[in-house]
Design an enzyme around this catalytic site. Structure first.
Site, PDB file in Angstrom:
ATOM      1  N   GLU A  48       0.853  -1.198   0.000  1.00 24.97           N
ATOM      2  CA  GLU A  48       0.000   0.000   0.000  1.00 24.97           C
ATOM      3  C   GLU A  48       0.888   1.247   0.000  1.00 24.97           C
ATOM      4  OE1 GLU A  48      -2.479   0.457   3.544  1.00 24.97           O
ATOM      5  OE2 GLU A  48      -3.961   1.567   2.373  1.00 24.97           O
ATOM      6  N   LYS A 127      -9.622   1.605  -2.844  1.00 26.52           N
ATOM      7  CA  LYS A 127      -9.910   1.079  -1.495  1.00 26.52           C
ATOM      8  C   LYS A 127     -11.383   1.353  -1.147  1.00 26.52           C
ATOM      9  CE  LYS A 127      -7.501   1.245   3.007  1.00 26.52           C
ATOM     10  NZ  LYS A 127      -6.330   1.866   3.652  1.00 26.52           N
ATOM     11  N   CYS A 169      -5.635  -3.196   2.156  1.00 24.26           N
ATOM     12  CA  CYS A 169      -5.458  -3.046   3.596  1.00 24.26           C
ATOM     13  C   CYS A 169      -6.735  -3.186   4.420  1.00 24.26           C
ATOM     14  CB  CYS A 169      -4.737  -1.727   3.889  1.00 24.26           C
ATOM     15  SG  CYS A 169      -3.928  -1.783   5.496  1.00 24.26           S
TER      16      CYS A 169
HETATM   17  N1  LIG Z   1      -3.968   0.919   7.047  1.00 25.43           N
HETATM   18  C1  LIG Z   1      -5.158   0.341   6.908  1.00 25.43           C
HETATM   19  O1  LIG Z   1      -5.869   0.593   5.957  1.00 25.43           O
HETATM   20  C2  LIG Z   1      -5.695  -0.656   7.868  1.00 25.43           C
HETATM   21  C3  LIG Z   1      -5.043  -0.939   9.145  1.00 25.43           C
HETATM   22  O2  LIG Z   1      -3.957  -0.507   9.483  1.00 25.43           O
HETATM   23  C4  LIG Z   1      -5.819  -1.809  10.034  1.00 25.43           C
HETATM   24  O3  LIG Z   1      -6.886  -2.280   9.628  1.00 25.43           O
HETATM   25  O4  LIG Z   1      -5.404  -2.045  11.157  1.00 25.43           O
END
Ligand SMILES: NC(=O)CC(=O)C(=O)O
Length: 297
Positions: A48, A127, A169
């Protein structure tokens, strides 16, 4: 019966160390993608926000214009760098994510671009679930201050292997996305992701193994390397989990590349041993992959 994964596949997750210099990040990504390909990887994944620091204050500054597609090199150096990397590597490239600015709607997104071995764009995933959390004394993060959410499930067909699903994520915490993709035939769920020192310790491994266990598919979570000097400290620990929810391979925190060979028999073997796949009771509850699901933005 046809196998979901049609031929053996070597998966590589690049746990990239990124900093403030986008050009340097792209060059580093290129060298790691080529290294993975030289070791035989057929599908390579980046993390990401691989071309920028991760944080709400960075999204606009690092954003690139992707639509209308294809963008020019000035609009999106990362689009062209990723396309060239995939072509040079002759591998599928799940290009982590980058901050996107969609001029027509005046909106920002956290967006994945996935390319084929010929350098052609195969899919774009914005996302869907924005990372808005507040754990007092630990971490507050509000992507929605700047970003807008994407609106679809992303399944990508890799003709010689089968279907994969790509999400980003925080999306991993929503089992519906994973279940829909798996029920639509994906053999592998890939999540470029940057958990942190609080949520990573709590949930990173659990999320990966839970999505694999529920759906009896392969799962890959690809993190940035941890940088304790950055505003956001990524958890690292990129991992690949098999359809029986066993961890096939896992990194520590540092920059590195993780590899695993995905077996064409494993999904069907797992589903035969523990046949939850055919034991579902859609007379008791609905099949969520059978209702209104959006595949197009
Ligand atoms: N960074 C993200 O999108 C998600 C995350 O860090 C988590 O779900 O914990």
């Amino acid at each position: 019966m046809a196998k979901l994964l049609k031929k053996p596949l070597k998966l590589a997750l690049v746990q990239l160390a990124s900093g403030a210099d986008k050009t340097a990040n792209l060059a580093n990504a290129r060298s790691k993608v080529l290294e993975a390909a030289s070791k035989g990887a057929n599908v390579v994944v980046l993390p990401e926000c691989f071309n920028s620091p991760y944080g709400v204050k960075y999204f606009a500054k690092y954003s690139e214009t992707l639509l209308p597609s294809p963008p020019s090199k000035e609009q999106s150096p990362s689009f062209h760098a990723l396309s060239d990397m995939a072509k040079e590597a002759k591998a599928y490239l799940v290009g982590g994510s980058i901050p996107e600015y969609w001029a027509e709607a005046k909106k920002y997104y956290n967006t994945n671009l996935t390319f084929g071995p010929d350098g052609k764009l195969l899919a774009m995933h914005r996302k869907v679930h924005l990372f808005d959390i507040d754990i007092p004394g630990k971490i507050t993060f509000r992507e929605s201050e700047v970003l807008s959410p994407g609106n679809k499930v992303t399944i990508v067909d890799l003709p010689e292997y089968g279907k994969i699903a790509v999400a980003i994520c925080y999306d991993v915490r929503f089992p519906e996305l994973a279940m829909i993709a798996a029920r639509k035939g994906a053999f592998l769920l890939l999540y470029p992701g940057a958990f942190n020192l609080t949520t990573g310790k709590l949930h990173w491994e659990l999320q990966a193994r839970a999505r694999a266990m529920d759906n009896q598919v392969y799962v890959g979570l690809c993190s940035p390397a941890r940088d304790m000097k950055a505003d956001y400290n990524a958890w690292g620990h990129s991992m690949i989990v098999d359809p029986n929810a066993e961890i096939l391979a896992q990194l520590e925190e540092k920059e590195d590349i993780l590899y695993a060979d995905l077996d064409t028999e494993k999904i069907e073997e797992t589903r035969k041993s523990i046949p939850i796949y055919s034991q579902r009771r859609f007379d008791v509850y609905p099949d969520i992959s059978d209702g209104k699901v959006r595949y197009e933005e």
